[in-house]
Each structure stands twice: as structure tokens, then as C-alpha cells.
Design an enzyme around this catalytic site. Structure first.
Site, mmCIF file in Angstrom:
data_model
loop_
_atom_site.group_PDB
_atom_site.id
_atom_site.type_symbol
_atom_site.label_atom_id
_atom_site.label_comp_id
_atom_site.label_asym_id
_atom_site.label_seq_id
_atom_site.Cartn_x
_atom_site.Cartn_y
_atom_site.Cartn_z
ATOM 1 C CB SER A 1 -0.807 0.087 1.318
ATOM 2 O OG SER A 1 -1.384 1.243 1.442
ATOM 3 C CE1 TYR B 1 -4.065 -2.339 5.096
ATOM 4 C CE2 TYR B 1 -3.109 0.156 4.580
ATOM 5 C CZ TYR B 1 -3.437 -1.655 4.142
ATOM 6 O OH TYR B 1 -3.706 -1.676 2.886
#
Length: 252
Positions: free
Chosen positions: A136, A149
């Protein structure tokens, strides 16, 4: 190596980017794709759409027994797509406890690491192959509003570098996919333009065919990397503001 004729296993394959990977792999000539999901019934629709090409299997990346069973049951795999991910939308300090951060680390870091360890001998026996880690933008710049995250994606990006070095001798390539804003359920809270999951999967195919170390899979990822290069501290300050923005879905 080539996508044509390869055999792949995709984690979190029942929806979103994982499902897109299954479709694009078949579209580009993969001989077979194992569609891993915690509940294999949720991936049966892919078996029905691609009879003889897709096989749904039970695969929870936090369950090392299931990972070992998958490696034993799928001895023909030449491509591993570590796609399964968790995002709980909790802060690091503001959360009630650390359970969300721990789970994000289990799924996003220890899960792909366990998959790489289990399938490394399989890939070696099949000529080397490739590992694709779906990461990501949160793995190249810290996103304070993403809690555990972003750190988990940073950790897996670093692990990818280490795994690449360890497996170079057996001819296994390891590619980190830096994914930006994609139209999936996980990113439902994100506003603005989003890429189609299939376009991200197609961009990622370069990791198989070229053995590229790292790929920015979409426009948002490219723009964020450029913004970080231009003014890293300014971008950090801008992203820090997101911690204090109240989201209707979470009450923050």
C-alpha cells in the site's frame, strides 16, 4: 518467467483485488489459480466461472496449519500472490486497546511471511517462480490515521527486501506492489477517484514477467511517491491532519 502457463495461489481471493488477480491471471493465460479464502464457499463463484481453471481452497493466513496444508496440497504453484489484508480503521494511541494493531500485523506481515516460508520450497522445485506482496501507499509513507495498518505494510515491504535476498539463489523474484486508491470494500471509506481492481492486477503482472522489485500500481501511488520526494515533511504534516478529521462511519 511468463504468466502464460503458470500456476498461482492468491490469498484473500474471494473479493476485491484478490478476486481481480484471479480473473486477470486466467485472462493472461495462467494454467490454474488456487483461490484462497477463509471460507472457500465465498470463492465458489470463481470456480463456476472458470471451470477447471480455478480451485477454491481454505486459507486463513493467520492459521499456520492451513498454510502448511495449502503448500502440501498445491505442489505445482509457481506464483504466490500475498493479497489478504486487514484494516481496522483504529488509531495507535486512541484505540481502546492494541487488538486491532496486533491483528493487522498478523494478517499483513506475519501472514505473507508465513506464506513465503511455506511456499519457498515449492517455488524452488518449480523453477524459482515469483512472490507478489500486495502492499500500500501506507507502506512507503506513514499514514497516522491508519493506525496499525501502515506500520504493518512498512514491515512487509522491508521483509520483501530480505526475502528477495534469501531466495535470489533459487531464482525466485519478490515484488512489492504499492497500491493506492482502489475501488474495494476495504477502501469504501476513502473519498475521491479510485482505480478498478483489475487494472491494479494487470499492472502487477510486470512483477511476474519482469521480476520488478517494486511497482506503483496506480496513479495515486505514483502521485504520493512523487509528493514524498518533493516535500516529505510537508506531506507528513498534511497527513497528520487526517487524525483529527471526524469520519461519519467511525465517529472520529
Amino acid at each position: 518467467m511468463e504468466v502464460q502457463g503458470c500456476v498461482a495461489i492468491v490469498t484473500g481471493a474471494n473479493r476485491g483485488i484478490g478476486e481481480a488477480f484471479v480473473r486477470v491471471l486466467i485472462e493472461e493465460g495462467a494454467a490454474k489459480v488456487y483461490a484462497g479464502a477463509r471460507d472457500p464457499a465465498s470463492a465458489r463463484h470463481l470456480e463456476e466461472q472458470f471451470p477447471g481453471k480455478v480451485q477454491a481452497i481454505a486459507l486463513d493466513v493467520t492459521d499456520h496449519g492451513q498454510i502448511a496444508a495449502a503448500a502440501a496440497a498445491c505442489p505445482d504453484v509457481s506464483v504466490v500472490v500475498n493479497n489478504a489484508g486487514a484494516f481496522h480503521n483504529e488509531l495507535l494511541i486512541g484505540a481502546a486497546d492494541m487488538s486491532a494493531a496486533r491483528n493487522e500485523m498478523e494478517v499483513n506481515y506475519f501472514g505473507p511471511l508465513a506464506m513465503a516460508r511455506a511456499f519457498a520450497p515449492v517455488l524452488k522445485s518449480n523453477g524459482g517462480g515469483a512472490i507478489l506482496n500486495v502492499l500500500s501507499v501506507g507502506g512507503i509513507l506513514a499514514a497516522p490515521n491508519m493506525g496499525g495498518y501502515s506500520p504493518s505494510k512498512f514491515a512487509m515491504r522491508a521483509a520483501g527486501t530480505c526475502i528477495r535476498a534469501e531466495l535470489a539463489g533459487q531464482g525466485t523474484t519478490v515484488t512489492s506492489l504499492i497500491v493506492g486508491s482502489v475501488d474495494t470494500r476495504m477502501a469504501a471509506h476513502v473519498k475521491g477517484a479510485k482505480e478498478a481492481p483489475e487494472d491494479v492486477a494487470r499492472a502487477a503482472m510486470r512483477g511476474i514477467t519482469r521480476g520488478t522489485d517494486e511497482i506503483d500500481t496506480d496513479r495515486f501511488a505514483i502521485e504520493m511517491r512523487a509528493a514524498k520526494a518533493r516535500d516529505p515533511k510537508g506531506l507528513e504534516r498534511q497527513m497528520a491532519k487526517a487524525v483529527h478529521v471526524k469520519e461519519p462511519s467511525t465517529g472520529r
